[in-house]
Design an enzyme around this catalytic site. Structure first.
Site, PDB file in Angstrom:
ATOM      1  N   ASP A   1       0.834  -1.505  -0.598  1.00 54.48           N
ATOM      2  CA  ASP A   1      -0.048  -0.123  -0.529  1.00 54.48           C
ATOM      3  C   ASP A   1       1.116   1.350  -0.023  1.00 54.48           C
ATOM      4  OD1 ASP A   1      -1.782   2.195   0.164  1.00 54.48           O
ATOM      5  OD2 ASP A   1      -2.381   1.361   2.463  1.00 54.48           O
TER       6      ASP A   1
ATOM      7  N   ASP B   1      -3.751   1.806  -4.950  1.00 53.56           N
ATOM      8  CA  ASP B   1      -2.357   2.013  -4.856  1.00 53.56           C
ATOM      9  C   ASP B   1      -2.317   0.819  -4.270  1.00 53.56           C
ATOM     10  OD1 ASP B   1      -3.411   2.470  -2.688  1.00 53.56           O
ATOM     11  OD2 ASP B   1      -1.446   3.638  -1.509  1.00 53.56           O
ATOM     12  N   GLU B   2      -3.088  -0.094  -4.568  1.00 49.99           N
ATOM     13  CA  GLU B   2      -2.631  -1.470  -3.334  1.00 49.99           C
ATOM     14  C   GLU B   2      -2.789  -2.407  -4.620  1.00 49.99           C
ATOM     15  OE1 GLU B   2      -5.626  -1.361  -0.082  1.00 49.99           O
ATOM     16  OE2 GLU B   2      -5.302   0.450  -0.434  1.00 49.99           O
TER      17      GLU B   2
HETATM   18  P1  TTP Z   1      -5.447   4.941   0.656  1.00 51.61           P
HETATM   19  O1  TTP Z   1      -3.580   3.930  -0.013  1.00 51.61           O
HETATM   20  O2  TTP Z   1      -6.635   4.304   1.219  1.00 51.61           O
HETATM   21  O3  TTP Z   1      -4.580   5.839   1.201  1.00 51.61           O
HETATM   22  P2  TTP Z   1      -3.078   6.735   0.688  1.00 51.61           P
HETATM   23  O4  TTP Z   1      -2.349   6.301   0.356  1.00 51.61           O
HETATM   24  O5  TTP Z   1      -3.022   8.194   0.594  1.00 51.61           O
HETATM   25  O6  TTP Z   1      -2.471   6.500   2.627  1.00 51.61           O
HETATM   26  P3  TTP Z   1      -1.843   5.732   3.820  1.00 51.61           P
HETATM   27  O7  TTP Z   1      -0.702   6.034   3.800  1.00 51.61           O
HETATM   28  O8  TTP Z   1      -2.716   5.516   4.630  1.00 51.61           O
HETATM   29  O9  TTP Z   1      -2.026   4.200   1.988  1.00 51.61           O
HETATM   30  O10 TTP Z   1      -5.818   5.586  -1.048  1.00 51.61           O
HETATM   31  C1  TTP Z   1      -5.134   5.503  -1.862  1.00 51.61           C
HETATM   32  C2  TTP Z   1      -5.372   6.572  -2.596  1.00 51.61           C
HETATM   33  O11 TTP Z   1      -6.672   7.215  -2.851  1.00 51.61           O
HETATM   34  C3  TTP Z   1      -5.138   8.146  -1.818  1.00 51.61           C
HETATM   35  O12 TTP Z   1      -4.179   8.525  -2.044  1.00 51.61           O
HETATM   36  C4  TTP Z   1      -6.388   9.013  -2.640  1.00 51.61           C
HETATM   37  C5  TTP Z   1      -7.111   7.852  -2.922  1.00 51.61           C
HETATM   38  N1  TTP Z   1      -8.492   8.288  -2.017  1.00 51.61           N
HETATM   39  C6  TTP Z   1      -9.011   8.934  -2.483  1.00 51.61           C
HETATM   40  O13 TTP Z   1      -9.287   9.312  -3.551  1.00 51.61           O
HETATM   41  N2  TTP Z   1     -11.059   9.188  -1.433  1.00 51.61           N
HETATM   42  C7  TTP Z   1     -10.746   8.332  -0.594  1.00 51.61           C
HETATM   43  O14 TTP Z   1     -11.794   8.248   0.427  1.00 51.61           O
HETATM   44  C8  TTP Z   1      -9.306   7.754  -0.377  1.00 51.61           C
HETATM   45  C9  TTP Z   1      -9.584   6.480   0.995  1.00 51.61           C
HETATM   46  C10 TTP Z   1      -8.376   7.380  -0.707  1.00 51.61           C
HETATM   47 MG    MG Z   2      -2.141   3.327   0.495  1.00 55.89          MG
END
Ligand code: TTP
Ligand code: MG
Length: 359
Positions: free
Chosen positions: A10, A116-117
């Site tokens: 992630d 991103d996962e």
């Molecule tokens: P996430 O992996 O949930 O969040 P992140 O990568 O920003 O932070 P973390 O370090 O906690 O993993 O989501 C990936 C991307 O998806 C995030 O950068 C932006 C987008 N996103 C949205 O647009 N809306 C949302 O509600 C979420 C959760 C993510």
């Molecule tokens: Mg993330």
């Protein structure tokens, strides 16, 4: 059968991390990517915040105006001002593709599950130690090539791998051997289990259950009585059991959302506002699911008598922005607000918007 070893990667604060990388003068500053805050009057939500901005309580899916107020509060305490950015989803999607390609080099059997996962099968490494070494190499290559960080979790199944990935964010690498899964989970709060949201948590908190270990006091029957089939699944999950397989990513072919009005309406203002909110959500979801463009917009209208009509438009050049989506959706909507497509002046019960031919 050889032991299963699964990885979950992630990216850290993904959209914000890309902005920080692309704009060196933002380095170290709090950043929020999302809707325009319009000095606290903005509609829409936060896509993501970097870790610096999260310290002010800002997080994904929060209304942008709340984020703006939290940012104002931080400034009044002498903190650095938050940089609000609209986001460049095409760029994020390109970085996403590059990262998925790197993962595939290290672990060819993988399942991308959001922008991103990804999960990937590491059973071929033969041991958790070897898997950890391989994942360190993977993290290093992402950092060297893309100049942003990833967190990786390793476990005997998808459940443990995902929880382990979130365990030491950002830039974390957490490996949990099969025999240690139950101990690893024990002290964690119940909400760590994917699917235990605020409602389930509230029921359990009411019973004095806070940690996963506390929750193990509940028998199968008790969990069944509380939550039905979902409770029986939870019984297994909190013990670290999960047999769900990796499947290859099948990207969504369309993204849609609809709203049923509390009462049937004629009001252009109510209908237009509903469409604009839906468009905002669709643009956010498009990016979140790893896409950056679409060519067809379909609008669906259900009249008070339940007659349902859809109207679509496809363009040769892809749409990419919220503004063009709103423009197209409203163009498709307007004939339903007058005699052109609503000869009897019926009230409207439901509106929906669908994006197809997405990439
Ligand atoms: P996430 O992996 O949930 O969040 P992140 O990568 O920003 O932070 P973390 O370090 O906690 O993993 O989501 C990936 C991307 O998806 C995030 O950068 C932006 C987008 N996103 C949205 O647009 N809306 C949302 O509600 C979420 C959760 C993510
Ligand atoms: Mg993330």
């Amino acid at each position: 059968m050889p032991k299963r070893i699964i990885g979950h990667l992630d990216m850290d604060a993904f959209f914000a991390a890309i902005e920080e990388r692309n704009n060196p003068h933002f380095s170290g500053q709090p950043i929020v990517v999302g809707a325009d805050p319009r000095s606290g009057q903005g509609r829409g939500v936060v896509s993501t915040a970097n870790y610096r901005a999260r310290r002010f309580g800002i997080h994904s899916a929060m209304p942008i105006r709340t984020a703006w107020h939290l940012a104002q509060g931080a400034v009044s305490r002498g903190e650095a001002p938050v940089i609000f950015l609209p986001g460049s989803f095409r760029a994020y999607s390109q970085v996403s593709q590059a990262i998925m390609a790197i993962i595939k080099k290290y672990a060819p059997h993988m399942q991308q599950c959001s922008v991103d996962e990804a999960y990937f099968d590491l059973s071929f490494t033969g041991s958790t130690t070897q898997a950890k070494q391989l994942c360190q190499g993977l993290k290093d290559e992402i950092k060297a090539q893309e100049k942003i960080t990833a967190s990786i979790g390793i476990g005997p199944n998808k459940l443990i791998a995902k929880i382990a990935a979130g365990f030491q964010k950002p830039d974390g690498l957490t490996a949990v051997a099969a025999g240690k899964a139950a101990i690893f989970l024990a002290p964690l709060p119940i909400q760590t289990i994917p699917g235990i949201g605020p409602k389930t948590a509230a029921v359990l908190h009411h019973k004095g259950i806070v940690s996963i270990n506390d929750m193990r006091r509940l028998s199968r029957t008790q969990l069944d009585n509380l939550f039905g089939k979902w409770g029986l699944m939870l019984y297994e999950k909190i013990r670290g059991h999960d047999t769900s397989p990796l499947h290859d990513h099948e990207p969504a072919k369309s993204i849609s959302e609809q709203t049923t009005f509390p009462v049937d309406t004629h009001s252009p203002r109510t209908i237009i506002e509903a469409i604009m909110t839906i468009c905002q959500h669709l643009i956010d979801r498009l990016a979140y699911e790893g896409f950056s463009q679409f060519r067809t917009v379909t609008i669906t209208i259900r009249f008070a008598d339940f007659q349902t009509i859809s109207h679509a438009r496809t363009t040769p050049t892809p749409f990419t922005s919220r503004q063009t989506l709103i423009h197209e959706a409203l163009r498709l909507l307007l004939p339903f607000l007058d005699r052109r497509k609503n000869a009897h002046g019926q009230k409207i019960r439901l509106v929906g918007v669908r994006l197809t031919k997405i990439k």
